[in-house]
Design a protein around this motif. Structure first.
Motif, PDB file in Angstrom:
ATOM      1  N   LEU A 282       0.826  -1.208   0.000  1.00 46.53           N
ATOM      2  CA  LEU A 282       0.000   0.000   0.000  1.00 46.53           C
ATOM      3  C   LEU A 282       0.862   1.262   0.000  1.00 46.53           C
ATOM      4  CD1 LEU A 282      -2.841  -0.997   2.513  1.00 46.53           C
ATOM      5  CD2 LEU A 282      -2.942  -0.973   0.009  1.00 46.53           C
ATOM      6  N   PHE A 283       1.956   1.227   0.739  1.00 47.03           N
ATOM      7  CA  PHE A 283       2.840   2.394   0.790  1.00 47.03           C
ATOM      8  C   PHE A 283       3.476   2.640  -0.578  1.00 47.03           C
ATOM      9  CE2 PHE A 283       6.643   4.840   1.871  1.00 47.03           C
ATOM     10  CZ  PHE A 283       6.113   5.774   2.756  1.00 47.03           C
ATOM     11  N   GLU A 284       3.806   1.566  -1.251  1.00 42.63           N
ATOM     12  CA  GLU A 284       4.388   1.687  -2.588  1.00 42.63           C
ATOM     13  C   GLU A 284       3.382   2.270  -3.574  1.00 42.63           C
ATOM     14  OE1 GLU A 284       5.409  -1.619  -5.819  1.00 42.63           O
ATOM     15  OE2 GLU A 284       6.797  -1.679  -4.126  1.00 42.63           O
ATOM     16  N   GLN A 285       2.100   1.911  -3.408  1.00 45.68           N
ATOM     17  CA  GLN A 285       1.061   2.392  -4.319  1.00 45.68           C
ATOM     18  C   GLN A 285       0.730   3.861  -4.094  1.00 45.68           C
ATOM     19  OE1 GLN A 285      -0.038   0.377  -6.864  1.00 45.68           O
ATOM     20  NE2 GLN A 285       1.585  -0.900  -5.971  1.00 45.68           N
ATOM     21  N   ASN A 286       0.612   4.258  -2.824  1.00 40.02           N
ATOM     22  CA  ASN A 286       0.204   5.636  -2.540  1.00 40.02           C
ATOM     23  C   ASN A 286       0.658   6.045  -1.140  1.00 40.02           C
ATOM     24  OD1 ASN A 286      -1.004   8.131  -2.376  1.00 40.02           O
ATOM     25  ND2 ASN A 286      -3.002   7.441  -3.116  1.00 40.02           N
ATOM     26  N   LEU A 299      -0.352   3.403  12.722  1.00 35.36           N
ATOM     27  CA  LEU A 299       0.725   2.436  12.509  1.00 35.36           C
ATOM     28  C   LEU A 299       2.034   2.863  13.160  1.00 35.36           C
ATOM     29  CD1 LEU A 299       0.099   1.731   8.709  1.00 35.36           C
ATOM     30  CD2 LEU A 299      -0.597   0.308  10.641  1.00 35.36           C
ATOM     31  N   GLY A 300       2.072   4.095  13.673  1.00 34.98           N
ATOM     32  CA  GLY A 300       3.298   4.603  14.283  1.00 34.98           C
ATOM     33  C   GLY A 300       4.411   4.808  13.279  1.00 34.98           C
ATOM     34  N   ILE A 301       4.070   5.257  12.081  1.00 35.72           N
ATOM     35  CA  ILE A 301       5.067   5.357  11.019  1.00 35.72           C
ATOM     36  C   ILE A 301       6.139   6.401  11.361  1.00 35.72           C
ATOM     37  CG2 ILE A 301       3.793   7.077   9.658  1.00 35.72           C
ATOM     38  CD1 ILE A 301       4.714   5.474   7.149  1.00 35.72           C
ATOM     39  N   VAL A 302       7.397   6.034  11.147  1.00 38.67           N
ATOM     40  CA  VAL A 302       8.522   6.941  11.402  1.00 38.67           C
ATOM     41  C   VAL A 302       9.556   6.768  10.296  1.00 38.67           C
ATOM     42  CG1 VAL A 302       8.240   6.946  13.913  1.00 38.67           C
ATOM     43  CG2 VAL A 302       9.731   5.233  12.827  1.00 38.67           C
ATOM     44  N   LYS A 303      10.427   7.761  10.181  1.00 40.04           N
ATOM     45  CA  LYS A 303      11.526   7.651   9.234  1.00 40.04           C
ATOM     46  C   LYS A 303      12.630   6.760   9.815  1.00 40.04           C
ATOM     47  CE  LYS A 303      10.988  11.829   6.473  1.00 40.04           C
ATOM     48  NZ  LYS A 303      11.659  13.048   5.953  1.00 40.04           N
ATOM     49  N   TYR A 304      13.535   6.381   8.937  1.00 37.38           N
ATOM     50  CA  TYR A 304      14.603   5.431   9.284  1.00 37.38           C
ATOM     51  C   TYR A 304      15.356   5.840  10.549  1.00 37.38           C
ATOM     52  CZ  TYR A 304      18.987   2.840   8.866  1.00 37.38           C
ATOM     53  OH  TYR A 304      20.076   2.045   9.117  1.00 37.38           O
ATOM     54  N   ARG A 311       8.822  -0.074  19.415  1.00 34.64           N
ATOM     55  CA  ARG A 311       9.159  -1.279  20.179  1.00 34.64           C
ATOM     56  C   ARG A 311       9.645  -2.393  19.250  1.00 34.64           C
ATOM     57  NH1 ARG A 311       4.658  -2.912  24.483  1.00 34.64           N
ATOM     58  NH2 ARG A 311       6.359  -4.338  25.019  1.00 34.64           N
ATOM     59  N   PHE A 312       8.970  -2.523  18.085  1.00 33.90           N
ATOM     60  CA  PHE A 312       9.369  -3.558  17.131  1.00 33.90           C
ATOM     61  C   PHE A 312       9.190  -2.979  15.730  1.00 33.90           C
ATOM     62  CE2 PHE A 312       8.420  -7.917  15.157  1.00 33.90           C
ATOM     63  CZ  PHE A 312       9.773  -8.170  14.967  1.00 33.90           C
ATOM     64  N   ALA A 313      10.213  -2.278  15.266  1.00 38.33           N
ATOM     65  CA  ALA A 313      10.139  -1.560  13.994  1.00 38.33           C
ATOM     66  C   ALA A 313      10.323  -2.510  12.817  1.00 38.33           C
ATOM     67  CB  ALA A 313      11.205  -0.473  13.953  1.00 38.33           C
ATOM     68  N   LYS A 314       9.441  -2.363  11.814  1.00 40.49           N
ATOM     69  CA  LYS A 314       9.556  -3.163  10.591  1.00 40.49           C
ATOM     70  C   LYS A 314       9.484  -2.219   9.392  1.00 40.49           C
ATOM     71  CE  LYS A 314       9.656  -7.109  10.447  1.00 40.49           C
ATOM     72  NZ  LYS A 314      10.793  -8.071  10.481  1.00 40.49           N
ATOM     73  N   ALA A 315      10.355  -2.427   8.438  1.00 42.11           N
ATOM     74  CA  ALA A 315      10.441  -1.548   7.273  1.00 42.11           C
ATOM     75  C   ALA A 315       9.309  -1.817   6.291  1.00 42.11           C
ATOM     76  CB  ALA A 315      11.774  -1.742   6.579  1.00 42.11           C
ATOM     77  N   ILE A 316       8.722  -0.724   5.757  1.00 40.98           N
ATOM     78  CA  ILE A 316       7.767  -0.849   4.653  1.00 40.98           C
ATOM     79  C   ILE A 316       8.297  -0.127   3.408  1.00 40.98           C
ATOM     80  CG2 ILE A 316       5.739  -1.158   6.120  1.00 40.98           C
ATOM     81  CD1 ILE A 316       5.074   1.814   5.623  1.00 40.98           C
ATOM     82  N   ASN A 319      12.982   3.946   3.599  1.00 36.63           N
ATOM     83  CA  ASN A 319      13.140   5.075   4.510  1.00 36.63           C
ATOM     84  C   ASN A 319      12.066   5.155   5.592  1.00 36.63           C
ATOM     85  OD1 ASN A 319      14.652   7.349   5.302  1.00 36.63           O
ATOM     86  ND2 ASN A 319      13.162   8.725   4.332  1.00 36.63           N
ATOM     87  N   TYR A 320      11.069   4.241   5.566  1.00 31.84           N
ATOM     88  CA  TYR A 320       9.982   4.325   6.547  1.00 31.84           C
ATOM     89  C   TYR A 320       9.749   2.987   7.233  1.00 31.84           C
ATOM     90  CZ  TYR A 320       8.692   9.041   5.146  1.00 31.84           C
ATOM     91  OH  TYR A 320       8.702  10.396   4.923  1.00 31.84           O
TER      92      TYR A 320
END
Length: 356
Positions: A282-286, A299-304, A311-316, A319-320
């Motif tokens: 979804l992030f890739e689409q828009n 989702l608690g989205i943050v930059k790299y 607590r448990f960061a996963k890349a989407i 850079n995010y």
């Protein structure tokens, strides 16, 4: 939508696998399913996937009931609306301004339900749709109704089912007051042979209370014409079938066999992997949607460089990152919320792995 499915069912009828009564019952059920969805405004595109695979769900030993059970178990945008939803939607739905073929279908089915003598409505130039309380009421209407009723008739009920009927004399009845419409010789409600006018022939005033009573009579008939299946779902187990994520059981302690995401079948085995796969896609689409709505916050989205705050960061993306420290049920809820925002509720199906 339903045509390919019904062709296969018809072939079974032709080959004497099912009886004529069974075939007619399936036709009636499909009509009820599609019409109920139309009444409450569910999207028609969801039906394509349902009917595309429905034949595969048939139990040959319980042909009709297996179809009804499968549909009755659908949820979300695939569901078959229940009686309470239908009544509430019909009470306020603008019936007069829907497509003429749908409007005539509704009134024709209501009129001819269990009638020994069928009234030809569709394609007839002799019978037209009439507003009981007219679109342009004359001074008599205004003097006979309270201000509150007049306002409700104009603003809430004018084009609804309760205020519509069929007449062969629409031009004659016009904007006349109710008693004049009822008692007009040979043309009024009292002399009408139509079921839709029976209640109108028996009352002396047309106000909101009378309209609501008539609507209740019509709604009860609607539920008989487009009935909900009387099937027992307690013993129906679909936990290992491919289903929409919106219909899936609680994923706690469950594994996946595969998922179908935007038409692509993926061998994803865990909800944790599905969670990242969906949001990466979804992030890739828009990506803008993640920041223009509250989705990113959920989702608690943050930059790299801020990923350690999670607590448990996963890349989407490169850079995010998003928070992944949620249980399976919470992950499902966030996925469903995102699909709704993206208007993609029908784009994720899952199949649970069989329990060992």
């Amino acid at each position: 939508m339903a045509y390919p499915f019904l062709i296969k069912v018809y072939e079974d009828y032709s080959n004497k696998i099912i009886s004529k009564d069974d075939f007619l019952e399936i036709l009636s059920f499909v009509q009820s399913y599609v019409w109920r969805r139309f009444v409450i405004g569910l999207p028609t595109n969801a039906l394509n996937k349902i009917f595309m695979t429905l034949y595969e769900k048939i139990d040959q030993d319980d042909y009709v009931v297996s179809i009804q059970k499968y549909i009755a178990k659908r949820k979300g945008s695939h569901r078959m609306p229940q009686d309470a939803e239908i009544i509430e939607a019909l009470k306020h739905k603008d019936i007069y301004n829907i497509k003429s073929k749908n409007r005539l279908y509704l009134l024709s089915r209501l009129e001819n339900f269990n009638n020994n003598e069928v009234v030809n409505i569709e394609g007839s130039s002799d019978i037209t749709i009439e507003h009981i309380f007219p679109q342009r009421p004359n001074h008599v209407w205004k003097s006979q109704l309270s201000e509150a009723d007049l306002k409700l008739m104009k603003e809430e009920y004018l084009h609804t089912l309760g205020n519509l009927t069929l007449s062969g004399n629409n031009g004659s009845l016009g904007n006349k007051d109710f008693i004049s419409k009822r008692d007009m010789p040979e043309k009024g409600y009292k002399d009408s042979r139509l079921w839709l006018n029976k209640y109108l022939s028996e009352i002396d005033v047309w106000d909101v209370q009378a309209l609501e009573r008539r609507f209740n009579i019509m709604a009860e008939r609607c539920l008989k014409v487009w009935s909900y299946p009387n099937v027992d779902l307690e013993d129906y187990n679909e936990s290992t079938e491919e289903i929409s994520i919106f219909e899936a059981d609680d994923p706690t302690h469950k594994k996946l066999e595969y998922v179908v995401l935007f038409g692509q079948k993926l061998k994803i085995k865990t909800v944790a992997s599905l969670y990242i796969e969906v949001f990466t896609y979804l992030f890739e689409q828009n990506p803008e949607v993640f920041f223009n709505t509250d989705l990113g916050e959920r989702l608690g989205i943050v930059k790299y460089h801020n990923r350690e705050k999670l607590r448990f960061a996963k890349a989407i993306s490169s850079n995010y990152f998003i928070e992944a420290h949620f249980d399976n049920m919470s992950k499902f809820d966030k996925i469903k919320y995102a699909l709704e925002i993206f208007e993609a509720e029908d784009e994720l199906s899952i199949k649970y792995a069989a329990e060992s």
